[in-house]
Design a protein around this motif. Structure first.
Motif: not given
Length: 462
Positions: A334-342, A369-375
């Motif tokens: 989440c830090q790498q892709i600058q997204r709030e942690r789901p 990573e796949s789940m976070v990116v595609l969520s």
């Protein structure tokens, strides 16, 4: 950010105290300098951010000081410095809570980096149990999550090995973190300020292996339009990590053996030997002993590489680490892709913890990573699993599991039934179950079914 933080320097020599104090002052630290005899209770009671202890005042005195600080002010990091090569003392210091161990003469940049790292770790430490609290405190090991007994043994052995120049062979399945351990060994070694160079033999074309490792001269072969130094020269004074050494072609193995024994290389097209001072750490997911039996790997090279062996356990043998890994990877991703942690649903978290993960730590991270990116929302469920996992990879759908049964009970039943089928043979049973014999024996002992396993063996042999 670190301005005017206070460091207590316990050093017996006046010149030594002056040098350290002046250097730390230049980097905006406030220092208090004392000798062992001058150290007073009020100096221990006052607020300091870090303690620098000189081991040369006497190992036992210094270790006693370390124990005192860790007992009375465990939140204060302690760094030990010494001119000694005594590995046992270094290991004892780390076991007793030293944040770092530096050898004299201390490299100025290394000292400052160690101080900053130790203070940052202290500031970031949360009162609740987190993944970072289960990681070793030394630089290099902070990137590796593992509180299981198996991983703690690896960390301890790796710290001990790091202080030597012995060749290390790291074995284990693909994705278990062999390169992380290799780099941690380098970062905690006397060579830490020098290059850490990696080469993956599985990714190098066969005809370029020797050039990649030993270099070549201009015009030595078709396409060699200029001279090029190899990985050994690039790692001079440092560490060379040779990954997937089992894929090293047989024809070149004699040259690698020569380098390991004589510390000299000969670039392709050159008649001049070149000395290299390199510590080699190799890794493989293959069983090198079997390759030796098949004539695909030189026996003398195997023994030359296998001076120290660190065998990394697969993730299925340390599933108590999975929850920590999930927490750590989620934060990193989440830090790498600058997204709030789901949020992870309870069912998904349970699935991740119980899954067999044939691809080990690498597969777990890729899955997350796949789940976070595609969520598409702030919550991840079983529906967000990659197709390969949702289609049953690593899941035994044919087994009917009674409602309410605990995972430990399932594991115990599987082990007992496997032992019965193999007439008590632990080696065959461990192989069938995908675990080491040592792990199987440990579980049997914990469950108190050692005699039952022995009775299987007796019945099977009668």
């Amino acid at each position: 950010m670190l301005k005017q933080q206070t460091i207590l320097i316990i050093e017996n020599t006046t010149p030594g105290r002056a040098v350290l104090s002046d250097f730390l002052t230049q980097h905006n630290f406030h220092s208090i300098t004392v000798s062992q005899e001058q150290l007073a209770v009020h100096q221990i009671e006052q607020s300091v951010d870090l303690v620098l202890i000189d081991l040369d005042q006497g190992d036992q005195d210094a270790l006693q000081q370390l124990r005192y600080w860790k007992n009375h002010k465990p939140e204060t990091p302690c760094i030990l410095v010494s001119s000694s090569d005594n590995i046992d003392t270094a290991v004892a210091a780390m076991k007793q809570g030293a944040a770092d161990y530096l050898r004299k003469p201390v490299n100025s940049q290394k000292l400052i980096q160690s101080v900053i790292t130790c203070m940052r770790s202290t500031r970031n430490a949360a009162p609740a149990v987190s993944a970072s609290q289960h990681r070793p405190s030394q630089r290099g090991f902070e990137n590796i999550v593992g509180q299981s007994g198996a991983m703690q043994e690896i960390f301890e052995d790796a710290r001990r090995v790091a202080q030597t120049d012995s060749t290390v062979l790291i074995t284990g399945e693909s994705g278990t973190g062999k390169e992380l351990i290799a780099e941690a060994i380098h970062r905690n070694s006397p060579r830490a300020a020098e290059p850490f160079v990696t080469v993956n033999m599985a990714a190098v074309p066969e005809h370029l292996v020797e050039s990649e490792l030993f270099g070549h001269t201009k015009g030595s072969f078709t396409g060699a339009t200029e001279s090029r130094r190899g990985r050994f020269e690039a790692a001079h004074h440092g560490t060379l990590f040779i990954d997937e050494i089992g894929d090293f072609k047989l024809e070149s193995q004699a040259k690698l053996l020569r380098v390991l024994e004589n510390h000299t290389i000969t670039p392709i097209g050159s008649n001049q030997d070149r000395h290299v001072n390199v510590r080699v750490v190799a890794a493989t997911s293959h069983h090198l002993e079997k390759l030796v039996e098949k004539g695909r790997f030189r026996e003398d090279l195997y023994y030359r590489l296998n001076v120290i062996n660190l065998k990394l356990p697969p993730l299925r043998e340390r599933n108590e680490d999975i929850a920590l890994l999930v927490d750590s990877f989620m934060n990193q991703i989440c830090q790498q892709i600058q997204r709030e942690r789901p949020e992870l649903s309870a069912e998904l978290h349970q699935y991740l913890v119980n899954h067999t993960w044939p691809g080990n730590v690498r597969q777990l991270r890729n899955c997350l990573e796949s789940m976070v990116v595609l969520s598409k929302s702030g919550r991840l469920t079983l529906d967000d699993l990659p197709d390969m996992l949702r289609n049953g990879e690593g899941v035994h759908d044919g087994i009917v599991i009674p409602e309410g049964i605990r995972l430990e009970e399932l594991e115990r039943t599987a082990i007992q039934q496997t032992l019965s089928r193999n007439h008590g043979n632990r080696t065959h049973s461990a192989k069938s179950l995908g675990m080491s014999v040592r792990t199987l024996q440990r579980k049997l002992k914990a469950w108190g079914i050692r005699e039952q396993a022995n009775s299987f063996a007796r019945n099977g042999s009668s």
